[in-house]
Scaffold this active site. Structure first.
Site, short mmCIF file in Angstrom:
data_model
loop_
_atom_site.label_atom_id
_atom_site.label_comp_id
_atom_site.label_asym_id
_atom_site.label_seq_id
_atom_site.Cartn_x
_atom_site.Cartn_y
_atom_site.Cartn_z
N ASP A 183 75.35 35.76 52.34
CA ASP A 183 74.44 34.71 52.46
C ASP A 183 75.20 33.24 52.09
OD1 ASP A 183 72.11 36.16 52.11
OD2 ASP A 183 71.88 36.35 49.90
N ARG B 88 68.92 27.80 53.47
CA ARG B 88 70.41 27.65 53.33
C ARG B 88 70.88 26.73 54.32
NH1 ARG B 88 71.46 31.05 49.05
NH2 ARG B 88 70.35 33.04 49.10
N GLN C 12 69.30 45.41 50.67
CA GLN C 12 67.89 45.40 50.59
C GLN C 12 67.40 46.81 50.88
OE1 GLN C 12 66.30 42.38 52.46
NE2 GLN C 12 66.89 40.70 51.10
C1 S3P Z 1 69.88 40.66 49.07
C2 S3P Z 1 70.47 41.36 49.97
C3 S3P Z 1 70.86 40.85 51.24
C4 S3P Z 1 70.96 39.22 50.97
C5 S3P Z 1 69.66 38.69 50.52
C6 S3P Z 1 69.38 39.23 49.17
C7 S3P Z 1 69.32 41.54 47.79
O1 S3P Z 1 70.07 40.88 52.40
O2 S3P Z 1 71.01 38.42 52.21
O3 S3P Z 1 69.69 37.31 50.35
O4 S3P Z 1 68.85 40.80 47.02
O5 S3P Z 1 69.43 42.99 47.96
P1 S3P Z 1 70.36 42.22 53.35
O6 S3P Z 1 70.00 43.40 52.43
O7 S3P Z 1 69.50 41.79 54.50
O8 S3P Z 1 71.83 42.11 53.70
#
Ligand code: S3P
Length: 434
Positions: A315, A387, A169
């Protein structure tokens, strides 16, 4: 809504779980900012992805659907968004708020981003820091949590950013801001994370380089609309991979699952534990690898989870903890402190539920130790985390008594229809209004 799940059963048959959440968000974002019309199929009609749709509609993008997983997006180009009339409410969705923060930092107008109680408790300093370095004027609430207020109208400059944590993210936020920045924006990550943003940008004709672990793009280009076929979400498939692995007699085929190598930690970890998983019909669909996955019951054993697998399965740990609880021996997870800042503190939430079921565990700051053994029954708190709810639902396959799971409404954020699909495959689950 609550789930009540009777003990026992097996998981048999064939299913296609809903579309990938990460890819669904990105399809709406890039489709909105592209020139031309983007047609999406396999879209996740879950609340998180719908929050992204609503945000772009609020900024003047015409989006038709979703209907049967199909969405049509009339792109407005990188500079065609209109100021939203009200704060954008991203519900439960961390991906929406963090990626949008990057995109909105580059707009000429001001915006405010907020969400539900869970999202308003999650850390945003991780996106505020790099965006501020790029020249954005962005402010969080108390403790750098949402709401995020973005002044807009501040020109961005390209930076190099060394991500302090493995987060797709944050990486995506910086790269999306980089579309609007002068010069080159680049990032390095402490470990590879999901690369859907990079793949989809390329799919929309926007060059993204990857050299020696440095991911970079130059601002000032344009996105060209492209059709997107979204595979089934391996993070949703994970609950059934674990379910079939732990329930004797199970034999399950999950079709059209995304197997992007930055997402397949769950397959590797389950296989290390002794799971019987095979991939069939491997193919590439719209720049993403896809396969049908067959999983049959196999006795599992505890392992030390390899640290490099952690970001590749980030996840899937709620489901994997249930596999560990049903395995023979001890499973140790370390280096997973990021689990504490997901939709809930997933280490604490899972530990509490495992303890309720009588599974011995020890909580570590950055992980957990789980001793496999018999599972009893009981009432589980989910902390409104989708989850956690789904993980304990599949645990019932090996439980000795009924499992009641409170506060399951959030399952619809990522997996609408989970209970019906699970019931069709053999889980004795019923959903009740609470
Ligand atoms: C995601 C990145 C992950 C993941 C989330 C979706 C994404 O989060 O846990 O469910 O779509 O880029 P983080 O970037 O906080 O690890």
């Amino acid at each position: 809504m609550e789930f009540k799940v009777l003990p026992g059963g097996d998981i048999t048959g064939e299913a296609r779980v809903p579309g990938d959440k990460s890819i669904s968000h990105r399809a709406i974002m890039l489709g909105s900012l592209a020139e031309g019309t983007t047609r999406v199929s396999g879209f996740l009609e879950g609340e998180d992805a719908l929050a992204t749709v609503a945000a772009f509609r609020a900024m003047g993008v015409a989006i038709e659907g979703p209907e049967g997983g199909r969405v049509t997006i009339r792109g407005v180009g990188l500079h065609g968004l209109r100021p939203p009339a009200a704060p954008l409410d991203l519900g439960n969705s961390g991906t929406s708020i963090r990626l949008l923060a990057g995109l909105l930092a580059g707009q000429p107008f001001a915006s405010e981003l907020t969400g539900d109680q869970s999202l308003r408790g999650r850390p945003m300093g991780r996106v505020i820091a790099p965006l501020t370095l790029m020249g954005a004027a962005i402010q969080g609430g108390e403790g750098d949590r949402p709401p995020l207020r973005i002044a807009g109208g501040h020109p961005l400059r390209g930076i190099h950013y060394d991500l302090p944590m493995a987060s797709a993210q944050v990486k995506s936020c910086v790269l999306l801001a980089g579309l609007y920045a002068s010069g080159t924006t680049s990032v390095t990550e402490p470990a590879p994370t999901r690369d859907h943003t990079e793949r989809m940008l390329r799919g929309f004709g926007y060059p993204v380089a990857r050299d020696d672990g440095v991911i970079s793009l130059a601002g000032g280009g344009a996105l060209q609309a492209a059709d997107i076929d979204i595979p089934a979400d391996i993070s949703s498939a994970a609950f059934f991979l674990v379910a079939a692995s732990i329930a004797p007699g199970s034999d399950l085929l999950l079709t059209h699952v995304g197997i992007n190598p930055t997402r397949t930690g769950v397959l590797d970890i389950l296989r290390l534990m002794g799971a019987d998983i095979s991939l069939r019909n491997q193919r590439e669909v719209g720049g993403e690898p896809v396969a049908d996955i067959r999983v049959r019951y196999a006795p599992l054993h505890g392992i030390d989870i390899p640290p490099q697998q952690v970001p590749l399965a980030i996840d899937e740990f709620p489901a994997l903890f249930i596999a560990a609880a049903c395995a023979q021996g001890r499973t140790v997870l370390r280096g997973a402190e990021e689990l504490r800042v997901k939709e809930s503190d997933r280490i604490a939430a899972m530990a509490e539920g495992l303890t309720t079921l009588g599974v011995a565990n020890e909580v570590l700051e950055d992980g957990i130790v789980i001793e496999g053994g018999a599972l009893g029954g009981g009432t589980i708190r989910t902390f409104h985390d989708h989850r956690i709810a789904m993980a304990f639902a599949v645990a019932a396959l090996r439980a000795e008594e009924e499992i009641r799971i409170l506060d399951c409404d959030h399952v619809a954020t990522s997996f609408p229809g989970f209970d019906a699909l699970a019931r069709g495959l053999g889980l004795q689950i019923s959903a009740m209004a609470d």
